[in-house]
Every structure is written in structure tokens, then in C-alpha cells.
Design an enzyme around this catalytic site. Structure first.
Site, PDB file in Angstrom:
ATOM      1  N   GLY A  81       0.520  -1.067   0.478  1.00  0.00           N
ATOM      2  CA  GLY A  81       0.006  -0.275   0.283  1.00  0.00           C
ATOM      3  C   GLY A  81       0.601   1.978   0.020  1.00  0.00           C
ATOM      4  N   TRP A  94       0.250   5.427   0.328  1.00  0.00           N
ATOM      5  CA  TRP A  94      -0.071   7.039   0.171  1.00  0.00           C
ATOM      6  C   TRP A  94      -0.356   6.936  -1.145  1.00  0.00           C
ATOM      7  CZ3 TRP A  94      -3.092  10.939   2.356  1.00  0.00           C
ATOM      8  CH2 TRP A  94      -3.288  11.701   1.607  1.00  0.00           C
ATOM      9  N   ASN A  95       0.540   7.030  -1.958  1.00  0.00           N
ATOM     10  CA  ASN A  95       0.563   6.830  -3.112  1.00  0.00           C
ATOM     11  C   ASN A  95      -0.885   5.597  -4.409  1.00  0.00           C
ATOM     12  OD1 ASN A  95       2.414   8.712  -3.281  1.00  0.00           O
ATOM     13  ND2 ASN A  95       3.782   8.024  -3.901  1.00  0.00           N
ATOM     14  N   GLU A  97      -3.985   2.837   2.842  1.00  0.00           N
ATOM     15  CA  GLU A  97      -4.406   4.910   3.163  1.00  0.00           C
ATOM     16  C   GLU A  97      -5.825   5.087   1.858  1.00  0.00           C
ATOM     17  OE1 GLU A  97      -0.333   7.195   3.092  1.00  0.00           O
ATOM     18  OE2 GLU A  97      -0.157   5.450   4.326  1.00  0.00           O
ATOM     19  N   TYR A  98      -6.683   5.047   2.769  1.00  0.00           N
ATOM     20  CA  TYR A  98      -7.295   4.682   4.134  1.00  0.00           C
ATOM     21  C   TYR A  98      -8.682   4.164   3.971  1.00  0.00           C
ATOM     22  CZ  TYR A  98      -3.590   7.866   6.647  1.00  0.00           C
ATOM     23  OH  TYR A  98      -2.520   8.021   6.322  1.00  0.00           O
ATOM     24  N   MET A 131       0.321   6.020  12.675  1.00  0.00           N
ATOM     25  CA  MET A 131       1.473   7.248  12.473  1.00  0.00           C
ATOM     26  C   MET A 131       0.849   8.637  12.780  1.00  0.00           C
ATOM     27  SD  MET A 131       1.278   6.201   8.513  1.00  0.00           S
ATOM     28  CE  MET A 131      -0.719   5.450   8.482  1.00  0.00           C
TER      29      MET A 131
END
Length: 487
Positions: free
Chosen positions: A101, A103-104, A144-145, A209
Site C-alpha cells: 500500500g 499513500w501513492n 491509506e485509508y 502514524m
């Protein structure tokens, strides 16, 4: 001498004895950085982490786990999967995990996969195969997410994520594999994405996080990762503030077992452009993203290794927020929120005081791994030193005097421990119970009261980090103006 050796082994074995985790994420794209910023898996010091997490792999439209960079990951290229797991030959106690996974990768593919039983089965099977094929000890979910961003199934993601974790758990248990997840920190966001009591049952540990709390997307300059409510936020309700302590409170209050909870710490800072250089305090107006680092090359973010070098070569005004417990720096219109060795020590001390499972860091390749600003891996070494000063909760099993200490340490010859064993361990009246207590003769030091070889309690002299003094009220090293130090 036997007592001295026994106490020494006890002190240096605290981190191992209490099984606190130091979980290190590694962003493999750092291999493409130039010059002193380039970092490969072989640059990782495997003695400074209990767990290392390889980031990231992704999924395809069939829900199968795939390499996002075959040239780096696979044997046909740089063979980083196998080189990463070869770190266990250097430190056999090290655990390796593979993260999916980030963010990107976004949310939509994961939302679609988790909603479909056959796609989930493909995910579980392919994840297990990749972990076993390359010798990882576990798998880390970094979706995310759920129910946010570009989700395709909205609120249904919450239960689907739980189902996915449960199905992974069933298969992973057959091979004794670890399962973890990186999760959103604040109540406003985590409440949308997770059934916390349910996922906590199936995950071995949970990486909260607690960074990117604020950044250059805000209208004002605020801290990337404040430990507590900071300057200028006094009038805000505590529960409305983004800070590490509030995040831990939320996750614990929602039923996450403390031993499974890890507090995230950043090895990077956020950069801003001030709207007006004459207004530079916390909360001043921001004009958006600030300077980029020479290696990471992204406006609004800077690695610690990049910024510590700037602090040495440029005339930054370094300041400290005594409420948030983090530094920031100003130069003209540039404003940077970051963590240094002292704030990192504060955060780890706080995590320990909350009785949680340890800390997670993002990410190892932005520590000062070359030692340009001093010792190698200064932030990671600080984490290990603070962890080494933990208090055992039960009487230790005393090793023979010839035993070698097992605390993680860097291969750098410049490392110096932040504590020393007192030669006055027989001082009477210092220790009435286990734990830290003041040194009445010197408030730059304190005593840690631990079990000794005979089963009694003896004091060990500890040193506060530079520029800090013992705070008996809060039982940690603090800045002078916040202590009652009179010595």
C-alpha cells in the site's frame, strides 16, 4: 564486581527483556537518490531495529500482491527482497516484514479488493506466497485509508478491512507469520476507517502514524509531529488538537491493547513559506510549502539528514516549543518543523511511560546514516538508548558476569551510552521502590532503581540528555524552566 556486572547486564538488557519494539520502515525508492542521499537495504544497521518493514508492494486488478518496482525488488534486478532478508544473517533476532500500500497506491483498489471474497482470496494467497518465497517474517497492511480518499465502497470498507485481516490471520498462523498495520492517528480520521477492537484481535502490532499532524496544506505554520498541544493552541480543546498524546489516548480508549500499540515518530520535517517573515512564531500565517531537500527533492518535506546539514552550514534561528516538546527553525521566510535528538528522546520516554509496545519510525533512510552531522543514525541510536533505560516489570534473571550485553547498538565507534552504572550502588535511602528518582546532589542526573543480584533494589546513576534536567514531578528529563531544579 559480581554485583556491578549483574546490574550492568540488567541495565543493558532492559529493551530486550521488556520486548519493546523499534519498528523501522524503509522506503526503497531511496536507492535512486543521488550522492549522499542514496540508501540501499544493505545500508540498514540491523542491530538498531527489532523489526524492519520493506515499503512498498502493491496490488493489481485481480487483488494480487505484486512488486511495484521489479528492478529493485526482484532477483532479476537489484534483488532487494532477498538482500533485505539477508540482514537476519547479521542479526538473527531481527524480524522482517513486507508492506503493501502506502499513500501513492491510494484507496480505491483496496476498497474494491476487500469487498469481494474472491479478490480477497487472491490477495491473501499472493501475499502469503510472496512472504514465504523471499523469507519475510510477516506482512504489514498500509491501506491509506479505508472509507476515505478515493474509496469505492465507503463505509463498508470498515468491516471489509476487518474481514481481510481476519482471513490473513487464519492463513498466516499456519506458518507463524506476523501481521501488522499502519493506521491513521487522530479520532477524526481513525473513527471513519477502523473497527479498532476487532482489528486489534487479529494484528500482532499496530503502527499509529503520529506525524503529518500538520503540514504546508494548513493556512498557518504548525508542527509536523507535536508530542502535546503546542504554543498558540492553549484555547483549543485538547481533544481537537492533533498531537501524539491525544492520538494514543484515542486508540487506547477504543480498545487497542497497549502492548500492541506503537507510536510513530518521523525522521523528516515539514517546510513552510511564511506569508510575512516578521511573523514567525507557531501559528503564524503560511504561504504554502517551503524548501525541498537536496536528496528528497519535494517542496514541503525534508529529511533529518538533509536539514541537520543545513543547520550546520546556514544561519537558522533554532527555537523550541516547550509545550509541544519539539523544535522548529526559521530563516527569512522559511519555517521548518522537525524532530531532533532531544525531541526524539522525549517522545520515546513518553511512549514508555504510557506502557505501549514501542515505537515505529518513518523512515530509516532519512536519518543521518552517514554521520554528516555527528554520529551515524543519531535519531535511531537515541531511540535505542532511551529504550535501554526501561524498567523491568519483574525481577530479572541475572546472567553470569561474563555475559555480553545484548542491547542494540550502532557499528559506529562514536556511540556513547546515555547512562552509566553508579559505583555507589549501595547508597542507602535512594530507592524505596522500582523506577526513576531524583539525585539530590545533581539534577542533570537521576537514579534508576532496579532489582539487583540479591533480589533487593539498588540505584543506577543515569544522565539526562544535553540541556535537560531531572523533573521529579513528571519523572523524566525536562527543560530547566519546567523543572524545580535548584542545584
Amino acid at each position: 564486581m559480581l554485583l556491578y556486572a549483574a546490574v550492568l547486564v540488567t541495565v543493558l538488557s532492559f529493551a530486550a527483556a521488556s520486548e519493546k519494539k523499534v519498528v523501522c520502515y524503509h522506503g526503497t525508492w531511496a536507492t535512486y537518490r543521488s550522492g549522499l542521499g542514496q540508501f540501499d537495504v544493505t545500508d540498514i544497521d540491523p542491530h538498531l531495529c527489532t523489526h524492519v518493514i520493506y515499503s512498498f508492494v502493491g496490488i493489481n486488478d485481480q487483488g494480487e500482491v505484486i512488486s511495484l518496482d521489479p528492478y529493485v525488488d526482484l532477483p532479476s534486478g537489484k534483488n532487494a527482497f532477498r538482500n533485505f532478508n539477508a540482514l537476519k544473517k547479521i542479526n538473527p533476532k531481527l524480524k522482517t516484514l513486507l508492506a503493501v500500500g502506502g499513500w501513492n497506491e491510494g484507496s480505491s483498489k483496496y476498497s474494491t479488493m476487500a469487498a469481494d471474497a474472491s479478490l480477497r482470496a487472491n490477495f491473501v494467497k499472493s501475499a502469503l506466497n510472496m512472504v514465504l518465497t523471499y523469507g519475510f517474517d510477516g506482512f504489514d497492511l498500509d491501506w491509506e485509508y479505508p472509507a476515505r480518499r478515493d474509496t469505492t465502497h465507503g463505509d463498508a470498507d470498515v468491516d471489509n478491512f476487518t474481514t481481510l485481516i481476519k482471513e490473513l490471520r487464519v492463513q498466516f498462523d499456519k506458518y507463524g507469520l506476523l501481521l501488522s498495520a499502519a493506521v491513521s492517528p487522530t479520532s477524526a480520521t481513525a473513527s471513519l476507517s477502523y473497527d479498532i477492537p476487532s482489528i486489534s484481535k487479529y494484528l500482532d502490532f499496530i503502527n499509529v502514524m503520529t506525524y503529518d499532524m500538520y503540514g504546508p496544506w494548513e493556512a498557518v505554520v504548525l508542527h509536523n509531529s507535536p508530542l502535546h498541544r503546542g504554543e498558540g493552541q492553549e484555547n483549543e480543546a485538547r481533544e481537537d488538537v492533533n498531537s501524539a498524546d491525544v492520538s494514543l489516548d484515542y486508540w487506547l480508549s477504543q480498545g487497542c491493547p497497549p502492548e500492541k500499540l506503537l507510536m510513530g515518530v518521523p525522521f523528516y520535517g515539514h517546510t513552510f513559506k511564511l506569508a510575512d517573515a516578521s511573523q514567525s512564531s507557531v501559528g503564524a500565517p503560511s504561504a504554502g510549502a517551503g524548501i525541498a531537500g537536496p536528496f528528497t527533492q519535494e517542496a514541503g518535506i525534508i529529511g533529518y539528514n538533509e536539514f541537520c546539514d543545513m543547520l550546520q552550514t546556514q544561519s537558522w534561528d533554532v527555537r523550541y516549543d516547550p509545550k509541544a516538546k519539539v523544535p522548529y527553525a526559521v530563516l527569512g521566510n522559511d519555517w521548518v518543523s522537525y524532530d531532533d535528538v532531544d525531541s526524539m528522546a522525549k517522545k520515546v520516554e513518553y511512549a514508555i511511560s504510557r506502557g505501549i509496545g514501542g515505537v515505529m519510525l518513518w523512515s530509516i533512510e532519512t536519518d543521518d546514516f552517514h554521520g554528516i552531522c555527528g554520529e551515524k543514525f543519531p535519531l535511531l541510536n537515541t531511540i535505542n538508548r532511551v529504550m535501554a533505560n526501561q524498567i523491568p516489570t519483574t525481577k530479572p534473571t541475572v546472567a553470569p558476569s561474563t555475559a555480553k550485553p545484548t542491547v542494540a547498538s550502532s557499528t559506529s565507534t562514536t556511540n556513547k551510552p546515555s547512562s552509566t552504572v553508579s559505583t555507589t550502588a549501595s547508597i542507602s535511602g535512594i530507592c524505596s521502590k522500582l523506577g526513576p528518582t531524583r539525585n539530590p546532589a545533581d539534577c542533570s542526573t537521576y537514579y534508576m532503581c532496579v532489582y539487583d543480584r540479591s533480589g533487593g533494589i539498588s540505584p543506577i546513576l543515569m544522565h539526562c540528555p544535553k540541556y535537560t534536567y531531572w523533573d521529579q514531578k513528571h519523572l523524566y528529563c525536562n527543560y530547566l524552566h519546567e523543572t524545580d531544579c535548584k542545584v
